[in-house]
Design a protein around this motif. Structure first.
Motif, PDB file in Angstrom:
ATOM      1  N   GLU A   1     -56.427  -1.245 -55.098  1.00 23.68           N
ATOM      2  CA  GLU A   1     -56.399  -2.685 -54.844  1.00 23.68           C
ATOM      3  C   GLU A   1     -54.989  -3.167 -54.513  1.00 23.68           C
ATOM      4  OE1 GLU A   1     -58.800  -5.186 -54.716  1.00 23.68           O
ATOM      5  OE2 GLU A   1     -60.090  -3.427 -54.506  1.00 23.68           O
ATOM      6  N   SER A   2     -53.985  -2.449 -54.991  1.00 23.69           N
ATOM      7  CA  SER A   2     -52.609  -2.838 -54.688  1.00 23.69           C
ATOM      8  C   SER A   2     -52.310  -2.747 -53.199  1.00 23.69           C
ATOM      9  CB  SER A   2     -51.627  -1.953 -55.458  1.00 23.69           C
ATOM     10  OG  SER A   2     -51.792  -2.082 -56.846  1.00 23.69           O
ATOM     11  N   LEU A   3     -53.037  -1.882 -52.489  1.00 22.14           N
ATOM     12  CA  LEU A   3     -52.799  -1.711 -51.063  1.00 22.14           C
ATOM     13  C   LEU A   3     -53.258  -2.916 -50.250  1.00 22.14           C
ATOM     14  CD1 LEU A   3     -53.858   2.036 -50.620  1.00 22.14           C
ATOM     15  CD2 LEU A   3     -51.543   1.116 -50.788  1.00 22.14           C
ATOM     16  N   ARG A   4     -54.004  -3.832 -50.887  1.00 15.01           N
ATOM     17  CA  ARG A   4     -54.448  -5.043 -50.170  1.00 15.01           C
ATOM     18  C   ARG A   4     -53.296  -6.019 -49.935  1.00 15.01           C
ATOM     19  NH1 ARG A   4     -59.927  -5.233 -49.767  1.00 15.01           N
ATOM     20  NH2 ARG A   4     -61.145  -4.130 -51.356  1.00 15.01           N
ATOM     21  N   HIS A   5     -52.207  -5.815 -50.656  1.00 15.63           N
ATOM     22  CA  HIS A   5     -51.066  -6.717 -50.498  1.00 15.63           C
ATOM     23  C   HIS A   5     -50.462  -6.542 -49.109  1.00 15.63           C
ATOM     24  CE1 HIS A   5     -47.811  -9.289 -51.754  1.00 15.63           C
ATOM     25  NE2 HIS A   5     -46.917  -8.368 -51.417  1.00 15.63           N
ATOM     26  N   GLN A   6     -50.455  -7.604 -48.317  1.00 17.92           N
ATOM     27  CA  GLN A   6     -49.981  -7.576 -46.946  1.00 17.92           C
ATOM     28  C   GLN A   6     -50.593  -6.412 -46.170  1.00 17.92           C
ATOM     29  OE1 GLN A   6     -45.578  -8.908 -48.384  1.00 17.92           O
ATOM     30  NE2 GLN A   6     -45.723  -8.441 -46.226  1.00 17.92           N
ATOM     31  N   PRO A   7     -51.911  -6.464 -45.978  1.00 20.58           N
ATOM     32  CA  PRO A   7     -52.616  -5.367 -45.292  1.00 20.58           C
ATOM     33  C   PRO A   7     -52.028  -5.098 -43.917  1.00 20.58           C
ATOM     34  CG  PRO A   7     -53.967  -7.361 -45.417  1.00 20.58           C
ATOM     35  CD  PRO A   7     -52.809  -7.598 -46.296  1.00 20.58           C
ATOM     36  N   GLY A   8     -51.991  -3.825 -43.582  1.00 29.56           N
ATOM     37  CA  GLY A   8     -51.482  -3.407 -42.288  1.00 29.56           C
ATOM     38  C   GLY A   8     -49.986  -3.227 -42.232  1.00 29.56           C
ATOM     39  N   GLU A   9     -49.262  -3.702 -43.264  1.00 30.95           N
ATOM     40  CA  GLU A   9     -47.807  -3.558 -43.292  1.00 30.95           C
ATOM     41  C   GLU A   9     -47.421  -2.387 -44.191  1.00 30.95           C
ATOM     42  OE1 GLU A   9     -45.270  -6.964 -43.773  1.00 30.95           O
ATOM     43  OE2 GLU A   9     -46.927  -8.335 -43.312  1.00 30.95           O
ATOM     44  N   LEU A  10     -46.570  -1.519 -43.637  1.00 30.62           N
ATOM     45  CA  LEU A  10     -46.153  -0.345 -44.403  1.00 30.62           C
ATOM     46  C   LEU A  10     -44.921  -0.725 -45.242  1.00 30.62           C
ATOM     47  CD1 LEU A  10     -47.096   2.626 -44.680  1.00 30.62           C
ATOM     48  CD2 LEU A  10     -45.265   3.239 -43.118  1.00 30.62           C
ATOM     49  N   LEU A  11     -45.169  -1.508 -46.304  1.00 28.14           N
ATOM     50  CA  LEU A  11     -44.082  -1.893 -47.199  1.00 28.14           C
ATOM     51  C   LEU A  11     -43.478  -0.652 -47.851  1.00 28.14           C
ATOM     52  CD1 LEU A  11     -45.858  -4.934 -48.872  1.00 28.14           C
ATOM     53  CD2 LEU A  11     -44.265  -4.963 -46.941  1.00 28.14           C
ATOM     54  N   TRP A  12     -42.243  -0.752 -48.375  1.00 25.18           N
ATOM     55  CA  TRP A  12     -41.513   0.421 -48.831  1.00 25.18           C
ATOM     56  C   TRP A  12     -42.252   1.200 -49.901  1.00 25.18           C
ATOM     57  CZ3 TRP A  12     -40.252   1.248 -53.884  1.00 25.18           C
ATOM     58  CH2 TRP A  12     -40.264   0.153 -54.758  1.00 25.18           C
ATOM     59  N   TRP A  13     -43.053   0.512 -50.712  1.00 29.99           N
ATOM     60  CA  TRP A  13     -43.699   1.179 -51.836  1.00 29.99           C
ATOM     61  C   TRP A  13     -45.037   1.822 -51.478  1.00 29.99           C
ATOM     62  CZ3 TRP A  13     -48.273  -1.346 -52.485  1.00 29.99           C
ATOM     63  CH2 TRP A  13     -48.337  -2.701 -52.153  1.00 29.99           C
ATOM     64  N   LYS A  14     -45.587   1.466 -50.307  1.00 25.97           N
ATOM     65  CA  LYS A  14     -46.901   2.020 -49.955  1.00 25.97           C
ATOM     66  C   LYS A  14     -46.854   3.525 -49.673  1.00 25.97           C
ATOM     67  CE  LYS A  14     -49.148  -2.255 -48.511  1.00 25.97           C
ATOM     68  NZ  LYS A  14     -49.881  -2.966 -47.433  1.00 25.97           N
ATOM     69  N   PRO A  15     -45.835   4.054 -48.967  1.00 28.76           N
ATOM     70  CA  PRO A  15     -45.777   5.513 -48.824  1.00 28.76           C
ATOM     71  C   PRO A  15     -45.706   6.233 -50.164  1.00 28.76           C
ATOM     72  CG  PRO A  15     -44.337   4.481 -47.219  1.00 28.76           C
ATOM     73  CD  PRO A  15     -44.800   3.392 -48.139  1.00 28.76           C
ATOM     74  N   ALA A  16     -45.015   5.637 -51.133  1.00 29.85           N
ATOM     75  CA  ALA A  16     -44.922   6.273 -52.462  1.00 29.85           C
ATOM     76  C   ALA A  16     -46.300   6.350 -53.108  1.00 29.85           C
ATOM     77  CB  ALA A  16     -43.958   5.492 -53.348  1.00 29.85           C
ATOM     78  N   LEU A  17     -47.079   5.258 -53.005  1.00 29.09           N
ATOM     79  CA  LEU A  17     -48.437   5.288 -53.564  1.00 29.09           C
ATOM     80  C   LEU A  17     -49.306   6.297 -52.835  1.00 29.09           C
ATOM     81  CD1 LEU A  17     -49.379   1.564 -54.344  1.00 29.09           C
ATOM     82  CD2 LEU A  17     -48.172   3.229 -55.742  1.00 29.09           C
ATOM     83  N   LEU A  18     -49.204   6.313 -51.515  1.00 22.64           N
ATOM     84  CA  LEU A  18     -50.030   7.247 -50.745  1.00 22.64           C
ATOM     85  C   LEU A  18     -49.662   8.696 -51.054  1.00 22.64           C
ATOM     86  CD1 LEU A  18     -50.114   5.430 -47.277  1.00 22.64           C
ATOM     87  CD2 LEU A  18     -51.923   5.514 -49.002  1.00 22.64           C
ATOM     88  N   GLU A  19     -48.363   8.967 -51.204  1.00 18.82           N
ATOM     89  CA  GLU A  19     -47.961  10.330 -51.540  1.00 18.82           C
ATOM     90  C   GLU A  19     -48.460  10.710 -52.925  1.00 18.82           C
ATOM     91  OE1 GLU A  19     -44.056  13.239 -51.874  1.00 18.82           O
ATOM     92  OE2 GLU A  19     -43.769  11.097 -51.546  1.00 18.82           O
ATOM     93  N   GLY A  20     -48.374   9.766 -53.867  1.00 18.46           N
ATOM     94  CA  GLY A  20     -48.897  10.029 -55.205  1.00 18.46           C
ATOM     95  C   GLY A  20     -50.390  10.324 -55.167  1.00 18.46           C
TER      96      GLY A  20
END
Length: 984
Positions: free
Chosen positions: A636-655
Motif C-alpha cells: 500500500e505504501s507504493l500508492r504514494h505518488q503513483p508512477g513516480e520512482l521516489l528514492w525509497w521505492k527502489p529500496a522497497l522493490l529490492e527488498g
C-alpha cells in the motif's frame, strides 16, 4: 604436598633505577635471560605508576593466569608445556598456590596444587576449587582432603581439539548472571558438557562463537563473540575479548538475538571497538625479534585483555588493558563510550604504551585486577613467544623453542609509593557477604556474589539469602546490579519468589544499570511479574540507545503493544540511523515491518535519502514478505505518488525481490504480473516502476546515485530482458561504480546462463574484471569443463587462471576436471623443503621492487591486500616490511605450514550443484558467509548446503613457483619489504 623454594627478595633500590639508563639489548644479551631486577629496571610505565615484583622463578614458571579464591589465596597457572609439550607427549604444566608469609605483598614460597596438566590457560575459583581450561577439556580441580594437592579432577566440558595451543579455550570469567563465559580460542566447533555420573551430553555447536556454561545445570550455550586469548567483563557486565590482530572486541548483543528470527541475514553479535589489524598501532621500546615482526608496529598477538575494575587507581577504572608480548608491552585503551547502540574506545598515550620493557624475553600475556586493587601482570618470560609452527623448520631444528621454560615473573602495577591494602578472606556469613556486594573493588563484589550463590545450593539456604537480599539497601549502583542479578537467579529456582521487594532498585537507574534490568527481564521473564513490560519500557526509555536496543532485540512485540512500539520507533529518527538498532527493530516487529514502513513514510523519514535509510527499508520490505497481511500493508505504501520512482521505492522493490523467493512467492516480476492483478491491485504499479527503473539505469545522464539505486532491480527481469542492458553497462563505456553494480547483478543469473556474454566481454575487459569473469566460470561445475577445454584449445589464455584456482582445480574430486587441470597446469612439487631450498638465492639476490609490484598484482591481489593494492580475502599483509626475507619465502612457498584456523579454506557444495571454496567470514544458525578469491562474498543458507568441510589448508595455494622465477621472487620480496629501487 610439593613445594618450591622461596623467591629471593628483590632489592627495593632496583625499582628506582631509571629505565632510560638501560640500553637496548645487544644480540649477545638477547641470547640469555635477565635477572628479575634487571627486567624490572627496564620497564617503563606511562603515568605515575610503578611495577613491583610479586613472584618469579622458581616459584612460577611460564605464568599465564593468576586468580584468588574466597580465602584470599593466590593460584597461578604455569603453562610449561608451551609450545610443543614435553618429551614423549608428557604434560609438564602445573598450578601453583602462592604464599605471602609475612604480608609484604611479595610471595615467599609456593605449593604445587596440581601437576601433570595439559596446557592450562585459564583459572577461575568455584566451590572451594578451581575451574581450569586446558587444551582438550575444562576441568574442576579440588583439594578435598586438605593436603594442599587437588585429588579431585572432574571434567566439566570436553571435546576440544585445537590445532595448536594458541587456539584453545581460555579466559573463564564470571558473568553478572552467574554463568561462566569462555573464549572460544578460534578452533572450537563442537563440545560436550559433562555432568558427574551422567557422562558426556549431546554435542553443542559453538563454531565461531564463545561459550557460556551454567554451573547450576552444567549446560553449555554459544555466547556472543569469537575471542582467542584474553577476555573479561567491565563493572556493568559488558563482555570484551581479544584475538591476535583484534585487541578489543565487544559482545554488543546476547547470542540469543541471532536465533530470534527477524533479519533476513542475522547480524554478527559482536564487533571490534578499537582500530584493529593493520590499523592498530604499537610503540615498543625496540624492534623485537620474532616471526610476528611481519606486522611490525601493529597488533599481532593481542591477548590477556582485562578491564581495570579496582579502587586503587580510580583514574584507570573502566579502562581496557591488552598485552602484546611480541613487543614486550601493554596497551591502555580509554573507558569505552557510547557509539549508537554499541561502544567505541581508543588507545591512550602518544607514541608510547602503558607498559614497555627493553628485555626481549619479557612477555606480558595476561592481566588481572587483584583483591588489593593492583593490576597484576603475568609475564610468561620466554625467548620465543610465537608458536614453533610459525618458524621455519630449519630454525626450529637449530634453536630451543622452549628457551625460558624455567623462568617466569608476575608483576603488579600500583601508584608510585602506594601501600595497597592487605588481601583478606571473604566473610563466611550472609550479612558480611551482602555488604561486599557494594565494595568499590570488583574482586570483592564478584567473590561475594559467587559465594552467596554457592551457599544457596539447597532451598532453605536459598530462601534465607533471598530474604536477606530483599531486606538489603545497596548504597551504590553497582551494589544494585549485583543484588538484582543474584536475587533474580536465586528467585527463579524458588516457587513464589518475585522481585517485588527490590522493585525500588529499578527506579532512576543509570544507563548502565538499565541495560542489566532489561537483560534480567529477558533471562527471567516472570521475575518482575505483571510489571515486567512497564519496568522494561520505562527503564529502557530512560537508559538511552543501548538499553532501548537491548529491550527490542530481546523480545517480540505483544499484539496489544504493536501500535505503541511503532509510534516509539518512528519517533526515534536518530536511533534508526544505527545498524544495531535497526537489527533490533527487525527482531521486535516480526510480522509488522510493513506496517512500520507505512508509518515511517508518512513522516519526515521519507523526505531525504541516506544509505542507512535505504538499507533499513530494504530489510523491512524483505521481512514483510513473511506475512501476507504485513505484505499488503507494505504494498500500500507504493500508492504514494503513483508512477513516480521516489528514492525509497527502489529500496522497497529490492527488498521484495529478496524476500519473495524466500517466502515461496517467486520472483518479483512474476508476483506482480502472473496472474495479472485485478483492477485497483497495487501490484499493477510494480511493472511500471520496474520499467521506469530500466530507463533510468540505461540513461547516462541520470544521476549516478539514482542509477545505482535502480540497478539491483534488473535482477527481477528475465535474463532475455536484462541481458542486453547488462551488456551495455559492461561495455567499458560506463562509470566504474555502474559497471561494478551491473556485474554484481550478472552473477545472480548464474554462469551457465551468462557464459556467452561473459566470453563476449572477456577480451575487452579490464584486468580486474577478467579475473572476476574467470572466477565465475571456474566456480560453476556447469561451465568449468568448457572453460578448461577452451583453454586447452587456446581460445582463452590459461594465464588468466590464478594460482589459487589452479590449485583448486588440481584438487577437484571430478576426475575430468582434475585431468584437464593436470594437462594445463603443472602440479606443484610435494617436497616443499626442496622447493624452498631451490629458491634461497632469491633472498640474497638484488630485487627490483617495481617489477615485484607487477608480480604481486599478477599472483597475489586476488586474495591479499598490500598498501592499497588487491583484495583482502585472506589476512591483510600491508605490514610485512619488517619480516625477514627467508621467513617471507617460507610463507609464500609453503603456505600450509602455519595456517591459522580462521584462514583455513572451506569447500561448500550446494543443492544447485555448485562448489564454492573460500574463507568462512561469518556463521549463524541459519547461514554461512563465504569470502572467495576476488573479493566475492556470498551468504549461503544452511538449508542449501549439502556438504561443508575444511580443506585443512590455506586458501593461498601451494605451487606458486610454477609461475615465478627466482629473479621474480627476488623482485617480489623486494616489493614486500618496501625496498627502494636503485637508480640506474
Amino acid at each position: 604436598m610439593s613445594s618450591s623454594s622461596g623467591m629471593p627478595k628483590l632489592r627495593r633500590s632496583s625499582i628506582l633505577i631509571a629505565a632510560a639508563l638501560i640500553p637496548a639489548a645487544s644480540a649477545e644479551e638477547r641470547a640469555g635471560a635477565w635477572e628479575p631486577d634487571r627486567t624490572l629496571a627496564s620497564i617503563e610505565l606511562d603515568g605515575p605508576y610503578e611495577a613491583r615484583p610479586v613472584a618469579a622463578e622458581p616459584l612460577v614458571f611460564d605464568p599465564v593466569e593468576i586468580a584468588w579464591d574466597a580465602t584470599g589465596s593466590a593460584y597461578v597457572a604455569d603453562m610449561i608445556d608451551y609450545p610443543l609439550g614435553g618429551p614423549g607427549g608428557k604434560h609438564l604444566s602445573r598450578i601453583q598456590k602462592l604464599i605471602d608469609a609475612n604480608g609484604d605483598g611479595v610471595f615467599d614460597r609456593a605449593e604445587t596444587f596440581a601437576s601433570d596438566l595439559d596446557h592450562p590457560q585459564g583459572l577461575l575459583p568455584h566451590r572451594g576449587g578451581l575451574i581450569v581450561t586446558t587444551r582438550t577439556q575444562v576441568l574442576f580441580l579440588e583439594d578435598k582432603d586438605g593436603d594442599g594437592t587437588a585429588e579431585i579432577r572432574q571434567r566439566l566440558i570436553a571435546g576440544f581439539n585445537p590445532s595448536f595451543s594458541q587456539l584453545q579455550v581460555s579466559s573463564p570469567r564470571w558473568g553478572p548472571d552467574g554463568d561462566v563465559y569462555f573464549n572460544n580460542g578460534l578452533d572450537t566447533t563442537q563440545v560436550h558438557p559433562v555432568k558427574e555420573g551422567a557422562g558426556e551430553a549431546r554435542k553443542i555447536d559453538v563454531a565461531r562463537h564463545n561459550l557460556r556454561w551454567d554451573p547450576q545445570t552444567g549446560a553449555v550455550h554459544p555466547a556472543s563473540g569469537f575471542g582467542q586469548y584474553g577476555g573479561g567483563f567491565d563493572d556493568w557486565g559488558r563482555h570484551y575479548f581479544s584475538s591476535n590482530r583484534s585487541p578489543v572486541m565487544f559482545a554488543v548483543v546476547p547470542y540469543e538475538t541471532t536465533t530470534a528470527g527477524g533479519p533476513r541475514e542475522p547480524r554478527q553479535p559482536w564487533e571490534d571497538i578499537v582500530p584493529h589489524g593493520p590499523d592498530s598501532r604499537l610503540f615498543p621500546l625496540q624492534i623485537t625479534h620474532t616471526t610476528s615482526d611481519a606486522h611490525s608496529g601493529t597488533n599481532t598477538s593481542a591477548c590477556g585483555l582485562t578491564v581495570y575494575r579496582g579502587d586503587l587507581m580510580p583514574e584507570l577504572r573502566g579502562g581496557i588493558f591488552v598485552c602484546d608480548p611480541t613487543g614486550q608491552l601493554i596497551t591502555r585503551f580509554r573507558k569505552p563510550e557510547p557509539a549508537g547502540s554499541s561502544l567505541k574506545s581508543g588507545r591512550v598515550g602518544e607514541l608510547t604504551e602503558f607498559f614497555r620493557s627493553r628485555d626481549e624475553w619479557c612477555r606480558p600475556v595476561n592481566l588481572t585486577t587483584g583483591p588489593d586493587g593492583a593490576l597484576y601482570v603475568c609475564d610468561i618470560y620466554r625467548q620465543y613467544i610465537d608458536h614453533a609452527r610459525f618458524f621455519p623448520d630449519d630454525f626450529v631444528k637449530k634453536h630451543d623453542m622452549r628457551s625460558g621454560e624455567h623462568h617466569g615473573r608476575i608483576w603488579k602495577i600500583v601508584p608510585k609509593g602506594a601501600n595497597p591494602r592487605a588481601i583478606t578472606a571473604a566473610s563466611e556469613d550472609i550479612p558480611g557477604l551482602i555488604t561486599w556486594l557494594t565494595h568499590e573493588n570488583a574482586w570483592q563484589r564478584e567473590t561475594a556474589q559467587r559465594v552467596l550463590r554457592e551457599k544457596a545450593s539447597d532451598p532453605g539456604s536459598a530462601r534465607a539469602i533471598v530474604a536477606a537480599l530483599a531486606a538489603s539497601k545497596p548504597a551504590n549502583a553497582l551494589g544494585k546490579l549485583h543484588t538484582l542479578w543474584l536475587h533474580a537467579t536465586l528467585a527463579s529456582r524458588l516457587p513464589g519468589e518475585k522481585a517485588a521487594p527490590l522493585l525500588a532498585l529499578t527506579e532512576g537507574a543509570s544507563p548502565e544499570l538499565a541495560e542489566n534490568i532489561v537483560l534480567i527481564a529477558h533471562r527471567y521473564p516472570g521475575y518482575f511479574g505483571d510489571r515486567t513490560h512497564e519496568i522494561v519500557t520505562v527503564t529502557a526509555a530512560a537508559g538511552g540507545f543501548r538499553a532501548r536496543m537491548l529491550a527490542l532485540a530481546g523480545t517480540r512485540a505483544a499484539p496489544d503493544g504493536i501500535e505503541a512500539a511503532i509510534t516509539s520507533i518512528t519517533n526515534s529518527a536518530e536511533a534508526l540511523e544505527d545498524p544495531w538498532f535497526q537489527n533490533a527493530v527487525l527482531i521486535h516487529l516480526q510480522g509488522h515491518s510493513g506496517r512500520l514502513v507505512s508509518e515511517l513514510l508518512k513522516g519526515p523519514y521519507a523526505s531525504s535519502p541516506s544509505s542507512f535509510k535505504t538499507s533499513f527499508l530494504r530489510e523491512l520490505a524483505a521481512a514483510a514478505t513473511k506475512d501476507r497481511r504485513d505484505l499488503h500493508l507494505l504494498l500500500e505504501s507504493l500508492r504514494h505518488q503513483p508512477g513516480e520512482l521516489l528514492w525509497w521505492k527502489p529500496a522497497l522493490l529490492e527488498g521484495l525481490a529478496l524476500g519473495l523467493p524466500q517466502s515461496g512467492l517467486g520472483l518479483l516480476s512474476a508476483f506482480a504480473a502472473d496472474p495479472p492483478p485485478p483492477e485497483g491491485d497495487i501490484r499493477s504499479e510494480i511493472p511500471a516502476l520496474l520499467a521506469q527503473a530500466g530507463h533510468i539505469i540505461s540513461d547516462p545522464a541520470a544521476p549516478i546515485e539514482v542509477r545505482l539505486a535502480c540497478i539491483p532491480l534488473l535482477s527481477q527481469q528475465a535474463y532475455a530482458t536484462a541481458g542486453p542492458v547488462l551488456k551495455i553497462l559492461l561495455s567499458g563505456t560506463q562509470a566504474a561504480p555502474v559497471s561494478e553494480a551491473a556485474f554484481t547483478i550478472l552473477r545472480r543469473y548464474g554462469a551457465p546462463t551468462t557464459a556467452p556474454l561473459l566470453y563476449e566481454i572477456l577480451p575487452g575487459s579490464s584486468p580486474s574484471l577478467r579475473k572476476e569473469i574467470i572466477t565465475i566460470l571456474g566456480n560453476d561445475p556447469g561451465t568449468l569443463p568448457d572453460l578448461l577445454e577452451r583453454m586447452d584449445r587456446g581460445e582463452v589464455p590459461k594465464s588468466l587462471v590464478d594460482a589459487e584456482a589452479r590449485w583448486r582445480f588440481l584438487q577437484s574430486p571430478d576426475e575430468k576436471i582434475k585431468a584437464l587441470a593436470s594437462k594445463l597446469f603443472e602440479r606443484p612439487a610435494s617436497d616443499r623443503v626442496a622447493v624452498i631450498e631451490s629458491y634461497q638465492p632469491a633472498t640474497t639476490a638484488k630485487g627490483d621492487p617495481g617489477k615485484g609490484g607487477e608480480v604481486f598484482s599478477q599472483l597475489c591481489t586476488v586474495c591479499h591486500s598490500y598498501q592499497g593494492r588487491g583484495i583482502a580475502v585472506g589476512p591483510d599483509i600491508s605490514d610485512v616490511r619488517a619480516k625477514d626475507k627467508a621467513a617471507l619465502l617460507n610463507d609464500i612457498l609453503d603456505p600450509n605450514r602455519m595456517i591459522e584456523a580462521r584462514w583455513s579454506a572451506y569447500r561448500i557444495e550446494t543443492r544447485d550443484g555448485r562448489t564454492l571454496v573460500g574463507i568462512v567470514a561469518a556463521e549463524s544458525a541459519a547461514s554461512v558467509v563465504l569470502k572467495m578469491p576476488g573479493g566475492l562474498t556470498e551468504t549461503i543458507a544452511r538449508a542449501d548446503i549439502t556438504r561443508m568441510g575444511s580443506l585443512d589448508a590455506s586458501l593461498m595455494p601451494v605451487g606458486l613457483e610454477a609461475g615465478i622465477s627466482i629473479q621474480q621472487m627476488a623482485d617480489l620480496l623486494a616489493f614486500l619489504r618496501g625496498e627502494t629501487a636503485t637508480k640506474p
